[in-house]
Structure formats: C-alpha cells, structure tokens
Scaffold this motif. Structure first.
Motif, PDB file in Angstrom:
ATOM      1  N   ILE A 203     -50.611  38.493 -75.342  1.00 17.51           N
ATOM      2  CA  ILE A 203     -51.727  37.826 -76.006  1.00 17.51           C
ATOM      3  C   ILE A 203     -52.824  38.838 -76.316  1.00 17.51           C
ATOM      4  O   ILE A 203     -53.421  38.834 -77.399  1.00 17.51           O
TER       5      ILE A 203
ATOM      6  N   ILE B 235     -52.441  28.294 -75.384  1.00 12.48           N
ATOM      7  CA  ILE B 235     -52.304  29.419 -74.459  1.00 12.48           C
ATOM      8  C   ILE B 235     -52.329  28.931 -73.013  1.00 12.48           C
ATOM      9  O   ILE B 235     -51.564  29.399 -72.167  1.00 12.48           O
TER      10      ILE B 235
ATOM     11  N   SER C 137     -54.180  40.004 -80.042  1.00 14.90           N
ATOM     12  CA  SER C 137     -55.585  39.973 -80.466  1.00 14.90           C
ATOM     13  C   SER C 137     -55.992  41.308 -81.078  1.00 14.90           C
ATOM     14  O   SER C 137     -56.777  41.352 -82.035  1.00 14.90           O
TER      15      SER C 137
END
Length: 235
Positions: A89, A197, A93
């Motif tokens: 994750i 998430i 990003s």
C-alpha cells in the motif's frame, strides 16, 4: 571457492539477497543527496531497485502495525502477510504520487516527461522512510516522522532536478502539486479506500484486532502494571 550443493545454495541465497542489498545501498546514496543515485533511478533497471527500496521503506513504516499484530497474537503467516500488504500500500501511494507529479509537470508547465523515470525518482525519494521504524519511539517519534516527510519532499525536488533535468523551480512546484493532488484524492476518496484497506487488513490478520494503534499505549501500560503486581511502573 565452495563447490557442490553448499556452493549452489550459497550462490542462490546471494542472488536473492543481492537486490535487497543493492536497493538499500541506492537508498543510502539518495539520503546523501548524490545526484548519480537519482540518475540511476531514472533508468529501467534502477527503477526496479528504487521500487524495491520503497517497498522496504514501507515495511519499516509497517513496524508499528507489526507490534499491534504481535500483541493480538496473530499467527506468523498472517503476520507476514499483513506487513507485506501494508508495504505494498505504501509503495502504491508512492507510484500514485509519481503519476500525479508527472501530470502536473506535463499540464501545468507544458513539459513532456516520461512516467517511468519519475516513478523511479519518487520511489527512491522515499529512502528516509527506511528509518520509519524509529518513529515508534516515544517523545520524539512524531517529530521524527514530520522530519522524514520534509526530507522526502526535499529528495523529490532534488531527484527531479538532478535525475531528469527539470529546473529547480519547476521541480519544486511539481513536487508541491503532486503532494496537493494526493491530499485532494485522500479527501475525495479516502473514506471508501480506507474502508477497503481496513477490510484487507482484517482479512490478512484473520479478523478484527482487539489491540489497535490507538489503544496500544494503554495496553502496554496495563501489561506493565500486571507484571509489577498492579503498581505503576517506577513505584
């Protein structure tokens, strides 16, 4: 020179470890503000190392979550899976930031820039987060986290200028616009993505966690009091 199965095994281990060593080495060069590191990250081979380095930085950042998982007694396999998920994750990003920055350069400043080199440079600029595990420390952890954020921004500016030759002023504005774009996306889509998430975290950990990052400090204090027979530490 070692021959036979042992030699092959050692060679295989080194082949698996070498990319990690090279990625960390490249990250440390970036931390030293070496222009050559960002020129390497702008190449296809260097981009792979930069992305691996960003993944490792994400693993360091995930250390706090790992502590939460430990106190929830999450099985080892799920523990590793959850940490890898958080690192991925974080890596995603960084890639989104790179894409936003590239779009900012192309449309705001009318300069054509390839996505690949920018992704490599911004991934490498996450090098300060290799020390993200230190942000868990009490008293100075939060201040250190803010400092690392500033350092990442500075490395993005430095990398865009020295890695692909974008003028300093444009590199600074592009980095700022990329940051703003990420914040806007977080405001617009943060809640639904955050829910997804969170569900992924729960799935990886095997269910909801009773100890969370919010109540971790209280949990540690309670355990300390239990170990000291109900007395406050230091009494």
């Amino acid at each position: 020179m070692i021959d036979g199965p042992t030699g092959w095994l050692l060679a295989l281990k080194w082949e698996l470890i070498r990319p990690v060593v090279d990625a960390v080495s490249l990250g440390l060069s970036a931390l030293a503000f070496e222009p050559g590191a960002f020129r390497v990250a702008a190449t296809s081979a260097g981009r792979d190392l930069a992305l691996l380095m960003a993944f490792l930085a994400g693993m360091s950042q995930a250390a706090g979550h790992g502590l939460v998982l430990f106190f929830n007694r999450v099985p080892f396999t799920r523990f590793v899976l959850s940490l890898v998920l958080m690192a991925l994750i974080y890596l995603a990003s960084a890639v989104v930031t790179a894409v936003s920055t590239t779009i900012a350069v192309e449309y705001a400043f009318r300069r054509e820039v390839a996505y690949g080199p920018v992704i490599g440079i911004i991934a490498l600029a996450q090098a300060p987060r290799l020390f993200g595990i230190l942000t868990l420390a009490p008293y100075f952890g939060e201040a250190l986290s803010r400092f690392l954020d500033v350092l990442v921004f500075g490395l993005i500016l430095f990398g865009l200028h020295h890695g692909i030759g974008i003028p300093v002023g444009i590199a600074a504005m592009a980095a700022l616009l990329g940051w703003v774009a990420i914040r806007l996306m977080s405001l617009l889509f943060g809640r639904p993505f955050g829910f997804v998430i969170e569900r992924l975290h729960h799935a990886a950990a095997g269910g909801a966690l009773t100890v969370t990052s919010q109540n971790l400090a209280d949990h540690l204090i309670a355990r300390a009091r239990k170990l000291t027979g109900g007395r406050k530490p230091g009494e």
